[in-house]
Structure formats: C-alpha cells, structure tokens
Design a protein around this motif. Structure first.
Motif, mmCIF file in Angstrom:
data_model
loop_
_atom_site.group_PDB
_atom_site.id
_atom_site.type_symbol
_atom_site.label_atom_id
_atom_site.label_comp_id
_atom_site.label_asym_id
_atom_site.label_seq_id
_atom_site.Cartn_x
_atom_site.Cartn_y
_atom_site.Cartn_z
ATOM 1 N N VAL A 9 47.017 49.304 43.469
ATOM 2 C CA VAL A 9 47.532 48.785 44.481
ATOM 3 C C VAL A 9 46.997 49.352 46.145
ATOM 4 O O VAL A 9 47.377 49.231 46.927
ATOM 5 N N SER A 21 50.883 41.237 40.070
ATOM 6 C CA SER A 21 52.376 41.478 39.614
ATOM 7 C C SER A 21 52.655 40.519 38.692
ATOM 8 O O SER A 21 53.677 40.849 37.670
ATOM 9 N N HIS A 50 51.720 51.415 38.186
ATOM 10 C CA HIS A 50 50.930 51.173 39.457
ATOM 11 C C HIS A 50 50.608 52.350 39.917
ATOM 12 O O HIS A 50 51.291 53.469 40.136
ATOM 13 N N THR A 58 56.324 52.028 36.389
ATOM 14 C CA THR A 58 57.122 50.841 36.590
ATOM 15 C C THR A 58 57.791 50.531 35.430
ATOM 16 O O THR A 58 59.066 50.138 35.758
ATOM 17 N N ARG A 69 57.550 42.691 40.255
ATOM 18 C CA ARG A 69 57.510 43.616 41.286
ATOM 19 C C ARG A 69 56.146 43.612 41.946
ATOM 20 O O ARG A 69 55.148 44.033 41.562
ATOM 21 N N GLU A 71 53.891 44.807 44.478
ATOM 22 C CA GLU A 71 53.728 45.953 45.394
ATOM 23 C C GLU A 71 52.743 45.559 46.560
ATOM 24 O O GLU A 71 51.586 45.058 46.443
#
Length: 194
Positions: A9, A21, A50, A58, A69, A71
């Motif tokens: 990320v 994601s 992540h 996660t 999700r 991020e």
C-alpha cells in the motif's frame, strides 16, 4: 493448500489500489471457500496481509475475510520483511520444505512493484524468498501495467538471480484493467503447478 497474499500500500501502487483490494479479497475468499467445501482430510490455509511502512494482518489464517478493504496507497515501502514475518506467524513452516520432502501446494501472491527503498531489510526479504522458492512455493507478482523490471529500486530480478535453488516458480503479471480475471487464472495455474 496454503495461500499467502501480500498487498503493498505504498504511494507507487496507486494504480493497483482498487484492483488489488478486490482481487486480494477474491483470492482470500476463494481459499476460505475451498477450505469449507474441500471435504475431509484437505487442509486449506490462507492469510491476507497489507504492508507499507508497517505490516498488518487483514485476514488471519482460519478466519473469514472481513470484506473488501481498499487501503489508501500513501505509505512507504519499508515493511515487506515484516509482512513476511507475519506470514510465518500465521502459517508456521510456509517457507520451509516439508519434513518428508513431499510437495505441498503453496502460493505466495504479491501485489507490489518491488520498489523497496529500505536496504537494511533487503537481506531478510531476500532470505524469505529464497527459502520459499527452494521449498517449492510458487510466487505470483501482480505489478502495475507500466512496471519496469530493471528500475534501480526494483529488487525482484536480483532476488531471483541470486536464488540458490528454485523448486517453486516465480511469475510476474502486469495488471491489465481490461482483463482483471487474468490474475485469478494465473493464480489458479500457479496452484495447479505446485
């Protein structure tokens, strides 16, 4: 069957923010579904991690995925080795050969451009990948479409070239927004070849 999915990320991964994601969620969910429906005697383990300046789990091994999700890609790239530490915590022995030498289906999926700027952690990152490839773990790297393999900050070529033994395969897939299913197809093929 063991599947570890690591999602970078960092700011340079903005192009893959949304697709990573969705696709990482789909891969992790498929592993959970496989565990639920595979039948007796089949063990399926998976984890989703992540990482950027720090690494965080996660989806814990054996737990349901908490949903898609997305991020924000605003971090640096200092915690790949910490993410690999978390894989080892979630699935002990993931990077090691089996005691009896029999093959195990293991897949390490990276959503990253491999631009690591923290040289002091590069040795540990390299050691993890060498152990994995020597143990027969297949590795899939999903990279941005404009990825340049021989950028001076990209460490993947040096990791592969320095690998003492490679029983596992390393595949690089440039993400094509027109063909998002290509990630799924390539991951399935990598598991079939394990």
């Amino acid at each position: 069957v063991q599947v570890a999915i690591l999602v970078d990320v960092s700011a340079s991964m903005d192009e893959l923010q949304e697709p990573s994601s969705i696709l990482s969620w789909a891969l992790a969910s498929a592993a959970v579904d496989l565990r639920n429906f595979a039948g007796r005697g089949v063990q399926v383990e998976s984890t989703l991690i992540h990482w950027g300046n720090q690494a965080r789990v996660t989806q814990r091994n054996g737990q349901p995925i908490p949903g898609i999700r997305e991020e924000p890609c605003v971090e640096g790239t200092t915690a790949m080795s910490a993410a690999l530490d978390l894989v080892e915590e979630e699935m002990p022995g993931f990077f090691d050969p089996t005691p009896d030498g029999r093959p195990v289906n293991r897949l390490l999926v990276h959503f990253t451009d491999w631009e690591l700027h923290c040289r002091d952690r590069a040795l540990k990152t390299r050691q993890y990948h060498h152990r994995a490839l020597a143990a027969g773990v297949n590795m899939l790297s999903v990279v941005p479409n404009n990825w340049r393999e021989y950028n001076r900050n990209v460490v993947l070529p040096s990791i592969i070239q320095a690998a003492p033994e490679m029983r596992g395969l390393s595949t690089v897939l440039r993400y094509n927004p027109a063909r998002p299913g290509q990630v799924w197809d390539t991951a399935s093929l990598a598991m079939a070849n394990a």
